[in-house]
Structures are given as structure tokens and as C-alpha cells.
Design a protein around this motif. Structure first.
Motif, mmCIF file in Angstrom:
data_model
loop_
_atom_site.group_PDB
_atom_site.id
_atom_site.type_symbol
_atom_site.label_atom_id
_atom_site.label_comp_id
_atom_site.label_asym_id
_atom_site.label_seq_id
_atom_site.Cartn_x
_atom_site.Cartn_y
_atom_site.Cartn_z
ATOM 1 N N SER A 1 18.682 -9.369 139.966
ATOM 2 C CA SER A 1 17.963 -9.412 141.167
ATOM 3 C C SER A 1 17.884 -10.982 141.475
ATOM 4 O O SER A 1 17.392 -11.541 142.493
ATOM 5 N N GLY A 2 18.298 -11.820 140.503
ATOM 6 C CA GLY A 2 18.023 -13.070 140.775
ATOM 7 C C GLY A 2 16.596 -13.679 140.410
ATOM 8 O O GLY A 2 16.442 -15.068 140.436
ATOM 9 N N GLU A 3 15.841 -12.819 139.767
ATOM 10 C CA GLU A 3 14.540 -13.567 139.671
ATOM 11 C C GLU A 3 14.460 -14.223 138.449
ATOM 12 O O GLU A 3 13.637 -15.239 138.319
ATOM 13 N N TRP A 4 15.282 -13.902 137.282
ATOM 14 C CA TRP A 4 15.515 -14.708 136.157
ATOM 15 C C TRP A 4 16.753 -15.083 135.701
ATOM 16 O O TRP A 4 17.788 -14.363 136.296
ATOM 17 N N THR A 5 16.895 -16.256 134.927
ATOM 18 C CA THR A 5 18.165 -16.798 134.525
ATOM 19 C C THR A 5 18.360 -15.960 133.412
ATOM 20 O O THR A 5 17.466 -15.226 132.813
ATOM 21 N N GLU A 6 19.574 -16.094 132.767
ATOM 22 C CA GLU A 6 19.829 -15.456 131.446
ATOM 23 C C GLU A 6 18.917 -15.916 130.249
ATOM 24 O O GLU A 6 18.358 -15.161 129.471
ATOM 25 N N ASP A 7 18.658 -17.179 130.177
ATOM 26 C CA ASP A 7 17.659 -17.790 129.086
ATOM 27 C C ASP A 7 16.278 -17.111 129.311
ATOM 28 O O ASP A 7 15.707 -17.064 128.411
ATOM 29 N N GLN A 8 15.881 -17.140 130.480
ATOM 30 C CA GLN A 8 14.647 -16.267 130.708
ATOM 31 C C GLN A 8 14.625 -14.895 130.419
ATOM 32 O O GLN A 8 13.620 -14.397 129.789
ATOM 33 N N CYS A 9 15.579 -14.207 130.498
ATOM 34 C CA CYS A 9 15.765 -12.775 129.909
ATOM 35 C C CYS A 9 15.556 -12.810 128.355
ATOM 36 O O CYS A 9 14.901 -12.123 127.774
ATOM 37 N N PHE A 10 16.442 -13.512 127.751
ATOM 38 C CA PHE A 10 16.517 -13.939 126.358
ATOM 39 C C PHE A 10 14.826 -14.264 125.949
ATOM 40 O O PHE A 10 14.487 -13.661 124.738
ATOM 41 N N ARG A 11 14.134 -15.115 126.343
ATOM 42 C CA ARG A 11 12.929 -15.505 126.173
ATOM 43 C C ARG A 11 11.940 -14.537 126.195
ATOM 44 O O ARG A 11 11.199 -14.239 125.485
ATOM 45 N N HIS A 12 11.944 -13.827 127.133
ATOM 46 C CA HIS A 12 11.218 -12.580 127.526
ATOM 47 C C HIS A 12 11.447 -11.509 126.211
ATOM 48 O O HIS A 12 10.318 -10.968 125.626
ATOM 49 N N PHE A 13 12.672 -11.401 125.812
ATOM 50 C CA PHE A 13 12.865 -10.695 124.527
ATOM 51 C C PHE A 13 12.025 -11.218 123.242
ATOM 52 O O PHE A 13 11.550 -10.542 122.485
ATOM 53 N N LEU A 14 12.234 -12.453 123.107
ATOM 54 C CA LEU A 14 11.551 -13.214 121.897
ATOM 55 C C LEU A 14 10.156 -13.017 121.926
ATOM 56 O O LEU A 14 9.698 -13.054 120.801
ATOM 57 N N ASP A 15 9.823 -13.097 123.171
ATOM 58 C CA ASP A 15 8.331 -12.954 123.284
ATOM 59 C C ASP A 15 7.492 -11.716 122.692
ATOM 60 O O ASP A 15 6.522 -11.598 122.234
ATOM 61 N N SER A 16 8.453 -10.656 122.545
ATOM 62 C CA SER A 16 7.988 -9.389 122.094
ATOM 63 C C SER A 16 7.598 -9.560 120.286
ATOM 64 O O SER A 16 6.823 -8.994 119.844
ATOM 65 N N PHE A 17 8.369 -10.712 119.831
ATOM 66 C CA PHE A 17 8.137 -10.895 118.330
ATOM 67 C C PHE A 17 7.414 -12.272 118.026
ATOM 68 O O PHE A 17 6.729 -12.481 116.864
ATOM 69 N N ASP A 18 7.293 -13.036 119.068
ATOM 70 C CA ASP A 18 6.797 -14.273 118.819
ATOM 71 C C ASP A 18 5.081 -14.058 118.662
ATOM 72 O O ASP A 18 4.407 -13.231 118.843
ATOM 73 N N SER A 19 4.671 -15.316 118.016
ATOM 74 C CA SER A 19 3.437 -15.173 117.544
ATOM 75 C C SER A 19 2.259 -15.232 118.808
ATOM 76 O O SER A 19 2.650 -16.207 119.605
ATOM 77 N N PRO A 20 1.454 -14.500 119.141
ATOM 78 C CA PRO A 20 0.408 -14.393 120.305
ATOM 79 C C PRO A 20 -0.392 -15.894 120.565
ATOM 80 O O PRO A 20 -0.498 -16.050 121.474
ATOM 81 N N GLY A 21 -0.546 -16.448 119.284
ATOM 82 C CA GLY A 21 -1.185 -17.618 119.219
ATOM 83 C C GLY A 21 -0.268 -18.959 119.632
ATOM 84 O O GLY A 21 -0.733 -20.012 119.652
ATOM 85 N N ASN A 22 1.006 -18.793 119.234
ATOM 86 C CA ASN A 22 2.185 -19.802 119.493
ATOM 87 C C ASN A 22 3.221 -19.211 119.984
ATOM 88 O O ASN A 22 4.469 -19.226 119.167
ATOM 89 N N PRO A 23 3.248 -18.947 121.257
ATOM 90 C CA PRO A 23 4.673 -18.266 121.980
ATOM 91 C C PRO A 23 5.495 -19.426 122.224
ATOM 92 O O PRO A 23 5.735 -19.915 123.362
ATOM 93 N N ASP A 24 6.232 -19.928 121.140
ATOM 94 C CA ASP A 24 6.897 -21.433 121.252
ATOM 95 C C ASP A 24 8.499 -21.077 121.557
ATOM 96 O O ASP A 24 9.410 -22.101 121.503
ATOM 97 N N GLY A 25 9.031 -19.722 121.733
ATOM 98 C CA GLY A 25 10.431 -19.369 121.871
ATOM 99 C C GLY A 25 11.146 -19.548 120.227
ATOM 100 O O GLY A 25 12.216 -19.191 120.375
ATOM 101 N N VAL A 26 10.353 -19.604 119.201
ATOM 102 C CA VAL A 26 11.117 -19.385 117.914
ATOM 103 C C VAL A 26 10.329 -18.459 116.990
ATOM 104 O O VAL A 26 9.068 -18.589 116.942
ATOM 105 N N VAL A 27 11.050 -17.548 116.772
ATOM 106 C CA VAL A 27 10.488 -16.447 115.936
ATOM 107 C C VAL A 27 10.863 -16.539 114.602
ATOM 108 O O VAL A 27 12.124 -16.620 114.189
ATOM 109 N N THR A 28 10.042 -16.849 113.579
ATOM 110 C CA THR A 28 10.061 -16.899 112.097
ATOM 111 C C THR A 28 10.213 -15.714 111.520
ATOM 112 O O THR A 28 9.951 -14.526 112.133
ATOM 113 N N TRP A 29 10.592 -15.759 110.179
ATOM 114 C CA TRP A 29 10.645 -14.340 109.496
ATOM 115 C C TRP A 29 9.199 -13.659 109.341
ATOM 116 O O TRP A 29 8.793 -12.559 109.632
ATOM 117 N N ASP A 30 8.229 -14.629 109.349
ATOM 118 C CA ASP A 30 6.719 -14.038 109.158
ATOM 119 C C ASP A 30 6.546 -13.360 110.500
ATOM 120 O O ASP A 30 5.748 -12.279 110.329
#
Length: 209
Positions: A151-180
Motif C-alpha cells: 500500500s506504500g504505507e511502510w518501507t521494507e525496513d518498517q515491515c521488518f521493524r514491526h516484526f522485531l517489535d513482537s519480540f523486543d523488550s517492552p521497556g526498551n524497543p530498540d530494534g535489537v532482539v537479544t536471546w533473553d
């Protein structure tokens, strides 16, 4: 991947049944969170961090009660909330640590389940540096068919970042998902699944293990 819509629905049904048969206040709280889906426990952590007025990373009984109410867990009465608090306040200090509380609520994840989670993490960590970033996902997946990319609403990187946010720490959504952080997500999922076989099959389907 994060849980599918069908898996989320099934997890919520399991949590509903667990809530009705829970034998302790902590179990009731766990299942009340999981009735909201795989991210229910993680979302509660986000709510508590907003309630931490003094930045101490701990909660007193008032903050604990207000945090649960703000999160919408209205099925828990004040007596149950007080019982949960006292059960988790092991040293009788009148304070609960965020991290200790969340670990107690999510419950343990056994070694067999943890191995499936580790396999999924290794698959996602394309750069083999111990963390998952947009760069890792870009190497593995194509976002060109994502509805918001089309739809042109998001870039590819924004799609990827949205996916990462499922696993990222709620107190630190920095786009980096650690093992913990990755393990914490699946520990929440695991908490509502009694059957090891169901959990393993879900992981195999989701990640093509």
C-alpha cells in the motif's frame, strides 16, 4: 515467527481454562494475563513500567494494584491482588522487583522447549552475532508482499521493524532482539501450553525447523 492468529486464539482458550481451574493467586494472575494472548505477560511489564513513578524499578502494593487495574485485569479482586503480592514478596520488604515479578508470573520453560526456541533464534540470527536486527531479517525474508508495503504505507525496513517489535523488550524497543528477549517472549507462550508436543509442533511450523 510470532504466533499466528489461530495459535493466539488457541492460547487464549487454554488460558481461559487455566484461569477457571487455577489453585493459587499467582496462577490466576498468570492466566489472566495469558487470556490476552502470547504478549499478555510482556504487556503487563509495559504497564508496570509506566506506573513506576519514582524510577526505582520496583513496585509497592499500591503501584502493583494500580498497574493491574490499568492493564485491564478487572477480574482480579483486591484480596487476590494482595495475596499475589504477599506470595511474591519473599523477603517481606513491601516491594517487588519488575524482573523478579515477571519471571515468577511467566513460569519456567523446560530444557526441551528452550532448545526449540534456541534453534529458532539461531535461524533468525543470520549474522551470528548473538542478536537479531533488521539486517538479519533482510537477509532471510522478503517484505515485498506485506500489505503495508504494497500500500506504500511502510518501507521494507518498517515491515521488518514491526516484526522485531513482537519480540523486543517492552521497556526498551530498540530494534535489537537479544536471546533473553526472544526467550522471554516464548516463555510467555509456553506458560499457557501444558503439552510439550504441542509446543514443539508449533515451533516447527512457525520457524520451519
Amino acid at each position: 515467527m510470532a504466533c499466528t492468529a489461530d495459535e493466539e486464539t488457541h492460547l487464549k482458550e487454554l488460558a481461559e481454562n487455566g484461569y477457571r481451574t487455577a489453585t493459587s493467586p499467582v496462577q490466576k494472575l498468570r492466566y489472566a494475563c495469558l487470556k490476552r494472548g502470547a504478549n499478555g505477560i510482556k504487556g503487563l511489564g509495559r504497564s508496570f513500567r509506566r506506573m513506576d513513578d519514582d524510577g526505582s524499578k520496583t513496585l509497592d502494593l499500591r503501584e502493583f494494584r494500580d498497574g493491574l487495574h490499568d492493564y485491564g485485569l478487572r477480574e482480579l479482586d483486591d484480596q487476590t491482588i494482595t495475596e499475589v503480592f504477599r506470595e511474591l514478596d519473599k523477603d517481606g520488604s513491601g516491594k517487588l522487583s519488575f524482573d523478579e515479578f515477571l519471571v515468577a508470573i511467566r513460569g519456567p520453560i523446560n530444557s526441551n522447549r528452550q532448545e526449540y526456541v534456541r534453534q529458532a533464534f539461531r535461524k533468525m540470527d543470520a549474522t551470528n552475532d548473538g542478536q537479531i536486527t533488521v539486517e538479519d531479517i533482510r537477509k532471510l525474508y522478503n517484505a515485498s508482499k506485506h500489505p503495508k508495503f504494497l500500500s506504500g504505507e511502510w518501507t521494507e525496513d518498517q515491515c521488518f521493524r514491526h516484526f522485531l517489535d513482537s519480540f523486543d523488550s517492552p521497556g526498551n524497543p530498540d530494534g535489537v532482539v537479544t536471546w533473553d528477549e526472544f526467550l522471554n517472549y516464548y516463555a510467555g507462550v509456553s506458560a499457557s501450553i501444558d503439552d510439550d508436543h504441542y509446543f514443539s509442533e508449533m515451533m516447527k511450523r512457525a520457524w520451519r525447523l
